[in-house]
Design a protein around this motif. Structure first.
Motif, PDB file in Angstrom:
ATOM      1  N   ASP A  14       0.820  -1.221   0.000  1.00  0.00           N
ATOM      2  CA  ASP A  14       0.000   0.000   0.000  1.00  0.00           C
ATOM      3  C   ASP A  14       0.852   1.269   0.000  1.00  0.00           C
ATOM      4  OD1 ASP A  14       0.850  -0.530   2.573  1.00  0.00           O
ATOM      5  OD2 ASP A  14      -0.983   0.156   3.551  1.00  0.00           O
ATOM      6  N   LEU A  15       2.043   1.213   0.596  1.00  0.00           N
ATOM      7  CA  LEU A  15       2.939   2.361   0.563  1.00  0.00           C
ATOM      8  C   LEU A  15       3.487   2.571  -0.854  1.00  0.00           C
ATOM      9  CD1 LEU A  15       4.535   4.651   1.834  1.00  0.00           C
ATOM     10  CD2 LEU A  15       6.218   2.971   2.629  1.00  0.00           C
ATOM     11  N   SER A  16       3.875   1.494  -1.516  1.00  0.00           N
ATOM     12  CA  SER A  16       4.364   1.598  -2.894  1.00  0.00           C
ATOM     13  C   SER A  16       3.291   2.171  -3.814  1.00  0.00           C
ATOM     14  CB  SER A  16       4.805   0.217  -3.414  1.00  0.00           C
ATOM     15  OG  SER A  16       5.879  -0.289  -2.652  1.00  0.00           O
ATOM     16  N   ILE A  17       2.054   1.707  -3.614  1.00  0.00           N
ATOM     17  CA  ILE A  17       0.937   2.217  -4.424  1.00  0.00           C
ATOM     18  C   ILE A  17       0.754   3.717  -4.194  1.00  0.00           C
ATOM     19  CG2 ILE A  17      -1.587   2.159  -4.656  1.00  0.00           C
ATOM     20  CD1 ILE A  17      -1.374  -0.899  -4.128  1.00  0.00           C
ATOM     21  N   LEU A  30       1.671  13.222   1.179  1.00  0.00           N
ATOM     22  CA  LEU A  30       1.725  13.503   2.609  1.00  0.00           C
ATOM     23  C   LEU A  30       1.783  12.170   3.353  1.00  0.00           C
ATOM     24  CD1 LEU A  30       1.509  15.327   5.109  1.00  0.00           C
ATOM     25  CD2 LEU A  30      -0.983  15.236   4.861  1.00  0.00           C
ATOM     26  N   VAL A  31       2.887  11.959   4.064  1.00  0.00           N
ATOM     27  CA  VAL A  31       3.101  10.699   4.778  1.00  0.00           C
ATOM     28  C   VAL A  31       3.055  10.963   6.273  1.00  0.00           C
ATOM     29  CG1 VAL A  31       4.609   8.700   5.070  1.00  0.00           C
ATOM     30  CG2 VAL A  31       4.598   9.934   2.898  1.00  0.00           C
ATOM     31  N   LYS A  32       2.124  10.312   6.954  1.00  0.00           N
ATOM     32  CA  LYS A  32       2.035  10.408   8.404  1.00  0.00           C
ATOM     33  C   LYS A  32       2.381   9.059   9.030  1.00  0.00           C
ATOM     34  CE  LYS A  32      -1.414  14.110   8.969  1.00  0.00           C
ATOM     35  NZ  LYS A  32      -2.659  14.481   9.677  1.00  0.00           N
ATOM     36  N   GLY A  33       2.663   9.085  10.326  1.00  0.00           N
ATOM     37  CA  GLY A  33       2.981   7.855  11.036  1.00  0.00           C
ATOM     38  C   GLY A  33       3.746   8.172  12.302  1.00  0.00           C
ATOM     39  N   GLU A  34       3.872   7.168  13.154  1.00  0.00           N
ATOM     40  CA  GLU A  34       4.642   7.344  14.386  1.00  0.00           C
ATOM     41  C   GLU A  34       6.076   7.764  14.059  1.00  0.00           C
ATOM     42  OE1 GLU A  34       4.750   4.047  17.098  1.00  0.00           O
ATOM     43  OE2 GLU A  34       2.691   3.469  16.652  1.00  0.00           O
ATOM     44  N   VAL A 154       7.169  15.763  -4.669  1.00  0.00           N
ATOM     45  CA  VAL A 154       7.145  16.378  -3.340  1.00  0.00           C
ATOM     46  C   VAL A 154       6.657  15.355  -2.315  1.00  0.00           C
ATOM     47  CG1 VAL A 154       6.242  18.255  -1.916  1.00  0.00           C
ATOM     48  CG2 VAL A 154       6.673  18.636  -4.364  1.00  0.00           C
ATOM     49  N   ILE A 155       7.468  15.114  -1.306  1.00  0.00           N
ATOM     50  CA  ILE A 155       7.096  14.212  -0.210  1.00  0.00           C
ATOM     51  C   ILE A 155       7.120  15.022   1.080  1.00  0.00           C
ATOM     52  CG2 ILE A 155       7.716  12.142   1.097  1.00  0.00           C
ATOM     53  CD1 ILE A 155       8.867  10.971  -1.455  1.00  0.00           C
ATOM     54  N   ILE A 156       5.995  15.024   1.771  1.00  0.00           N
ATOM     55  CA  ILE A 156       5.837  15.803   3.000  1.00  0.00           C
ATOM     56  C   ILE A 156       5.586  14.835   4.145  1.00  0.00           C
ATOM     57  CG2 ILE A 156       4.466  17.595   4.141  1.00  0.00           C
ATOM     58  CD1 ILE A 156       3.626  18.511   1.280  1.00  0.00           C
ATOM     59  N   THR A 157       6.354  14.946   5.212  1.00  0.00           N
ATOM     60  CA  THR A 157       6.151  14.047   6.348  1.00  0.00           C
ATOM     61  C   THR A 157       5.552  14.799   7.535  1.00  0.00           C
ATOM     62  OG1 THR A 157       8.299  14.369   7.443  1.00  0.00           O
ATOM     63  CG2 THR A 157       8.211  12.770   5.631  1.00  0.00           C
ATOM     64  N   SER A 158       4.811  14.058   8.344  1.00  0.00           N
ATOM     65  CA  SER A 158       4.195  14.610   9.553  1.00  0.00           C
ATOM     66  C   SER A 158       4.163  13.536  10.624  1.00  0.00           C
ATOM     67  CB  SER A 158       2.771  15.097   9.250  1.00  0.00           C
ATOM     68  OG  SER A 158       2.076  15.389  10.444  1.00  0.00           O
ATOM     69  N   ASN A 159       4.494  13.931  11.849  1.00  0.00           N
ATOM     70  CA  ASN A 159       4.396  13.003  12.984  1.00  0.00           C
ATOM     71  C   ASN A 159       3.030  13.052  13.643  1.00  0.00           C
ATOM     72  OD1 ASN A 159       6.997  11.920  12.823  1.00  0.00           O
ATOM     73  ND2 ASN A 159       7.871  13.623  13.976  1.00  0.00           N
ATOM     74  N   ASN A 160       2.095  13.753  13.002  1.00  0.00           N
ATOM     75  CA  ASN A 160       0.707  13.805  13.483  1.00  0.00           C
ATOM     76  C   ASN A 160       0.580  14.545  14.801  1.00  0.00           C
ATOM     77  OD1 ASN A 160      -1.742  13.191  12.376  1.00  0.00           O
ATOM     78  ND2 ASN A 160      -1.849  11.107  13.147  1.00  0.00           N
ATOM     79  N   TYR A 176      -0.887   6.872   5.486  1.00  0.00           N
ATOM     80  CA  TYR A 176      -0.472   6.687   6.876  1.00  0.00           C
ATOM     81  C   TYR A 176       0.339   5.393   6.959  1.00  0.00           C
ATOM     82  CZ  TYR A 176      -0.534   6.295  11.948  1.00  0.00           C
ATOM     83  OH  TYR A 176      -0.148   6.200  13.262  1.00  0.00           O
ATOM     84  N   ILE A 177       1.576   5.491   7.419  1.00  0.00           N
ATOM     85  CA  ILE A 177       2.420   4.297   7.580  1.00  0.00           C
ATOM     86  C   ILE A 177       2.041   3.618   8.888  1.00  0.00           C
ATOM     87  CG2 ILE A 177       4.757   3.418   7.868  1.00  0.00           C
ATOM     88  CD1 ILE A 177       5.795   5.561   6.086  1.00  0.00           C
ATOM     89  N   LYS A 178       1.379   2.494   8.778  1.00  0.00           N
ATOM     90  CA  LYS A 178       1.019   1.737   9.976  1.00  0.00           C
ATOM     91  C   LYS A 178       2.278   1.131  10.583  1.00  0.00           C
ATOM     92  CE  LYS A 178      -3.400   0.336   7.936  1.00  0.00           C
ATOM     93  NZ  LYS A 178      -4.161  -0.812   7.390  1.00  0.00           N
ATOM     94  N   PHE A 179       2.202   0.904  11.899  1.00  0.00           N
ATOM     95  CA  PHE A 179       3.356   0.266  12.523  1.00  0.00           C
ATOM     96  C   PHE A 179       3.477  -1.152  11.972  1.00  0.00           C
ATOM     97  CE2 PHE A 179       6.070  -1.707  15.614  1.00  0.00           C
ATOM     98  CZ  PHE A 179       7.000  -0.710  15.836  1.00  0.00           C
ATOM     99  N   PRO A 180       4.698  -1.574  11.597  1.00  0.00           N
ATOM    100  CA  PRO A 180       4.864  -2.883  10.951  1.00  0.00           C
ATOM    101  C   PRO A 180       4.386  -4.046  11.831  1.00  0.00           C
ATOM    102  CG  PRO A 180       6.879  -1.580  10.814  1.00  0.00           C
ATOM    103  CD  PRO A 180       5.968  -0.859  11.749  1.00  0.00           C
TER     104      PRO A 180
END
Length: 280
Positions: A14-17, A30-34, A154-160, A176-180
């Motif tokens: 899902d991240l690759s997609i 926009l990439v969020k996650g812990e 453009v890749i934007i990160t956020s720690n929420n 949203y990058i889920k915890f593995p």
């Protein structure tokens, strides 16, 4: 070229997609996650996989959107004018290009990372709406309009840590990058610590996920922290038996790699105390 897992980075399907969709749509991703789940590293790996240069803009609490475009050093110009410097007649000598300007003027497509956007003021994302949408901005001091020669990825990160404005979110492709889970974590560990003994890995990861699921934990250990912990276990040549926690303490071996505040250390000490009292 499509992005997928690399030799140094495990990307879920899902991240690759999400990455490939954002590239196709030419929208910011926009990439969020812990913290510690590989958001910043993702941008580096996307750049490497797509064979693009990367420009990194690290956001702080004091960062203003204008700094990403350019800054005009009026103080230096005033000082030079007082000293009779010749360069004072060309205002462009006092324009400092920001990260967006650098990305826009690049001859070839680049990856632009805007890292930890949620650290900045709440108005920061809105102040960049037009520039990221139209891929251009005006330099008032020189009268120039800077347009992107190649639209950057453009890749934007956020720690929420704070909510981002709706108008900004509408212009982004979100993931949203889920915890593995355990299986994905094994793949991640194999990238960083190939050849680790299966029994040690199983014991260590089981203990790690138990710690993460402990009720009352203030800060859950992250992916980067479990990798550090495993590196220490390997350096100390520990085996699965060494990881067993006895009745004296509920703390894991070398717990300083996993637990990062005194409240969480005290939590596990209390758990050990309660366990001993029950047995006694």
């Amino acid at each position: 070229m499509k992005f997928s897992s690399t030799d140094e980075y495990v990307a879920t399907d899902d991240l690759s997609i999400a990455v490939n969709a954002a590239v196709t749509l030419e929208r910011p991703l926009l990439v969020k996650g812990e913290p510690g789940t590989g958001k910043t590293e993702l941008a580096r790996q996307v750049a490497a996989a797509l064979d693009l240069n990367m420009i990194e803009w690290n956001i702080k609490s004091t960062t203003r959107a204008q700094q990403g475009l350019y800054e005009y050093d009026a103080v230096s110009r005033l000082r030079d004018s007082q000293l009779g410097e010749e360069r004072v007649h060309d205002v462009s000598n006092y324009i400092r290009k920001g990260k967006l300007w650098q990305a826009f003027e690049a001859e070839e497509k680049v990856v632009l990372l805007i890292d930890e956007i949620d650290k900045a003021d709440i108005e920061f994302p809105n102040d960049l709406l037009q520039e990221l949408d139209k891929m251009e901005f005006h330099v008032y001091e020189t009268g120039q309009t800077i347009r992107a020669k190649q639209r950057p990825v453009v890749i934007i990160t956020s720690n929420n840590e704070k909510e981002l404005p709706d108008a900004f979110l509408r212009r982004c492709f979100f993931h949203y990058i889920k915890f593995p889970d355990m299986e994905t974590m094994r793949k991640i560990v194999d990238v960083h610590h190939p050849g680790i003994k299966e029994k040690l890995l199983t014991t260590a990861l089981s203990q790690f996920y138990e710690i993460r699921e402990q009720a009352g934990l203030k800060k859950k250990p992250s992916t980067s922290e479990v990798l550090d912990w495993l590196k220490l276990l390997l350096a100390e040549d520990m085996d699965p038996e060494d990881l067993k926690r006895d009745g004296a303490t509920a703390l894991p071996k070398l717990h300083g790699a996993l637990l990062k505040n005194e409240q969480d250390v005290h939590l596990f000490e209390r758990l050990a105390f309660l366990a001993r009292r029950e047995r006694g």
